[in-house]
Design an enzyme around this catalytic site. Sequence first.
Site, PDB file in Angstrom:
ATOM      1  N   LYS A  75       0.809  -1.227   0.000  1.00  0.00           N
ATOM      2  CA  LYS A  75       0.000   0.000   0.000  1.00  0.00           C
ATOM      3  C   LYS A  75       0.839   1.273   0.000  1.00  0.00           C
ATOM      4  O   LYS A  75       0.450   2.268  -0.598  1.00  0.00           O
ATOM      5  CB  LYS A  75      -0.927   0.006   1.219  1.00  0.00           C
ATOM      6  CG  LYS A  75      -2.133  -0.907   1.093  1.00  0.00           C
ATOM      7  CD  LYS A  75      -3.028  -0.741   2.304  1.00  0.00           C
ATOM      8  CE  LYS A  75      -4.272  -1.569   2.181  1.00  0.00           C
ATOM      9  NZ  LYS A  75      -5.199  -1.345   3.298  1.00  0.00           N
ATOM     10  N   ASP A  90      -9.928   3.305   2.395  1.00  0.00           N
ATOM     11  CA  ASP A  90     -10.013   2.657   3.715  1.00  0.00           C
ATOM     12  C   ASP A  90     -10.745   3.533   4.745  1.00  0.00           C
ATOM     13  O   ASP A  90     -11.626   3.049   5.459  1.00  0.00           O
ATOM     14  CB  ASP A  90      -8.614   2.315   4.240  1.00  0.00           C
ATOM     15  CG  ASP A  90      -8.062   1.035   3.626  1.00  0.00           C
ATOM     16  OD1 ASP A  90      -8.863   0.211   3.154  1.00  0.00           O
ATOM     17  OD2 ASP A  90      -6.828   0.864   3.627  1.00  0.00           O
TER      18      ASP A  90
HETATM   19  P1  NAP Z   1       0.239  -2.410   9.622  1.00  0.00           P
HETATM   20  O1  NAP Z   1       0.444  -1.231   8.728  1.00  0.00           O
HETATM   21  O2  NAP Z   1       1.220  -3.533   9.600  1.00  0.00           O
HETATM   22  O3  NAP Z   1       0.107  -1.854  11.137  1.00  0.00           O
HETATM   23  C1  NAP Z   1      -0.118  -2.724  12.207  1.00  0.00           C
HETATM   24  C2  NAP Z   1       0.014  -1.978  13.528  1.00  0.00           C
HETATM   25  O4  NAP Z   1      -0.208  -2.958  14.550  1.00  0.00           O
HETATM   26  C3  NAP Z   1       1.388  -1.372  13.785  1.00  0.00           C
HETATM   27  O5  NAP Z   1       1.247  -0.143  14.482  1.00  0.00           O
HETATM   28  C4  NAP Z   1       2.050  -2.427  14.694  1.00  0.00           C
HETATM   29  O6  NAP Z   1       3.011  -1.904  15.585  1.00  0.00           O
HETATM   30  C5  NAP Z   1       0.858  -2.889  15.492  1.00  0.00           C
HETATM   31  N1  NAP Z   1       1.154  -4.179  16.099  1.00  0.00           N
HETATM   32  C6  NAP Z   1       1.403  -5.353  15.461  1.00  0.00           C
HETATM   33  N2  NAP Z   1       1.670  -6.309  16.367  1.00  0.00           N
HETATM   34  C7  NAP Z   1       1.603  -5.719  17.591  1.00  0.00           C
HETATM   35  C8  NAP Z   1       1.787  -6.191  18.926  1.00  0.00           C
HETATM   36  N3  NAP Z   1       2.089  -7.463  19.180  1.00  0.00           N
HETATM   37  N4  NAP Z   1       1.626  -5.294  19.956  1.00  0.00           N
HETATM   38  C9  NAP Z   1       1.314  -3.998  19.712  1.00  0.00           C
HETATM   39  N5  NAP Z   1       1.137  -3.499  18.450  1.00  0.00           N
HETATM   40  C10 NAP Z   1       1.277  -4.352  17.420  1.00  0.00           C
HETATM   41  O7  NAP Z   1      -1.186  -3.086   9.327  1.00  0.00           O
HETATM   42  P2  NAP Z   1      -2.519  -2.369   8.811  1.00  0.00           P
HETATM   43  O8  NAP Z   1      -2.533  -2.329   7.340  1.00  0.00           O
HETATM   44  O9  NAP Z   1      -2.709  -1.105   9.554  1.00  0.00           O
HETATM   45  O10 NAP Z   1      -3.626  -3.465   9.225  1.00  0.00           O
HETATM   46  C11 NAP Z   1      -3.945  -3.716  10.580  1.00  0.00           C
HETATM   47  C12 NAP Z   1      -5.153  -4.651  10.664  1.00  0.00           C
HETATM   48  O11 NAP Z   1      -6.293  -4.021  10.087  1.00  0.00           O
HETATM   49  C13 NAP Z   1      -4.965  -5.973   9.916  1.00  0.00           C
HETATM   50  O12 NAP Z   1      -5.532  -7.005  10.686  1.00  0.00           O
HETATM   51  C14 NAP Z   1      -5.765  -5.782   8.666  1.00  0.00           C
HETATM   52  O13 NAP Z   1      -6.277  -7.006   8.160  1.00  0.00           O
HETATM   53  C15 NAP Z   1      -6.893  -4.907   9.163  1.00  0.00           C
HETATM   54  N6  NAP Z   1      -7.482  -4.104   8.081  1.00  0.00           N
HETATM   55  C16 NAP Z   1      -8.806  -4.296   7.820  1.00  0.00           C
HETATM   56  C17 NAP Z   1      -9.405  -3.557   6.833  1.00  0.00           C
HETATM   57  C18 NAP Z   1     -10.871  -3.749   6.556  1.00  0.00           C
HETATM   58  O14 NAP Z   1     -11.335  -3.334   5.487  1.00  0.00           O
HETATM   59  N7  NAP Z   1     -11.640  -4.314   7.487  1.00  0.00           N
HETATM   60  C19 NAP Z   1      -8.675  -2.621   6.067  1.00  0.00           C
HETATM   61  C20 NAP Z   1      -7.306  -2.447   6.366  1.00  0.00           C
HETATM   62  C21 NAP Z   1      -6.725  -3.207   7.377  1.00  0.00           C
HETATM   63  P3  NAP Z   1       4.603  -1.925  15.253  1.00  0.00           P
HETATM   64  O15 NAP Z   1       4.815  -0.851  14.243  1.00  0.00           O
HETATM   65  O16 NAP Z   1       5.206  -1.649  16.571  1.00  0.00           O
HETATM   66  O17 NAP Z   1       4.880  -3.315  14.726  1.00  0.00           O
END
Ligand code: NAP
Length: 289
Positions: A73, A109
């Site tokens: 993305k 999003d």
């Molecule tokens: P991302 O860019 O990888 O960000 C994930 C965030 O979660 C980061 O801030 C990361 O922190 C944090 N994180 C991961 N593991 C952690 C832990 N053990 N403890 C504390 N923080 C943690 O991912 P994203 O694109 O934002 O997506 C996040 C979620 O949203 C996913 O499950 C995705 O499937 C979902 N999502 C859903 C939709 C929908 O349409 N429903 C759309 C987009 C995303 P660090 O930087 O410290 O690793």
Amino acid sequence: MSISDHGPRRVLCVIGYPIGHSVSPAMQNAAIRALGLSLTYVAFEVHPRCLGDAVRGALALRIAGMNVTIPHKSAVLRYLDSVSPRARALSSVNTICFSNGGSHGDSTDGPGFLASLRDEGVDPAGRRVVLIGAGGSARAVAHALLESGAAAVTIAARDADRRASALAALAPADIHGRLRGCSTEPKDLHPEVADADMVVNCTPLGMSPRADAMPPVDTDWLRPETVVCDLIYNPPTTRFLQSARARGCRTIDGRGMLVHQGALSLAMWTGFAPPTDTMREALDQQLGV
Ligand code: NAP
């Protein structure tokens, strides 16, 4: 790159790595069938090394539109001819439109999240919201909440650098100073959550196959009036949402956001308003709900 050519554009796609899990083809093809359009939507696994080739190839193949998912993305921006101010601010693109003028990126999003709240009759205006996570989805949701009049938006994340860069990216949208950061240490996060009207899990913690995981929020901190959202859609009811429900909170899962971000993409590509009920049915069937 600008290409002058004619002929139909019949293919839509999503790219990601990996992509086998994607529910978008089922959801989008159901909408395409319902609208009676001569289009088909397919998933392509694209290795990060091949991302530029994939975008250039899509233009050459006269692909009509492309969704972009993890991990592309942010990286995809540099391969596009233009991006919307919103996608530029978020440094995140989930939708690309191709035309003879080239490629244009946007992000649906945040608007998808707002539409999922609207479906549930929840208006974020005037609400104090805590987002757990500082990644792409947290930024998109924060941006949309600021634009729709949330009273305060707190980004809680474990990594101080990631938190700071999310806050810096969102600063131009924060004209009234409603945005702040917070660590995920209980001493910092507990008072924020206890004071919130809405808490949103924007981390992958709780997503299948690690459905036992929880974001770093003790649900005993929640007030029963607080609306609790999870962006995760698989499983539809995460452990976090189950625990919040047991606390008496109203919960909203990630399926609505997924449907609406996809519907907004399809509307951009075709100009038609997609049937979101049909998309939701197809999604639920994929998820075995
Ligand atoms: P991302 O860019 O990888 O960000 C994930 C965030 O979660 C980061 O801030 C990361 O922190 C944090 N994180 C991961 N593991 C952690 C832990 N053990 N403890 C504390 N923080 C943690 O991912 P994203 O694109 O934002 O997506 C996040 C979620 O949203 C996913 O499950 C995705 O499937 C979902 N999502 C859903 C939709 C929908 O349409 N429903 C759309 C987009 C995303 P660090 O930087 O410290 O690793």
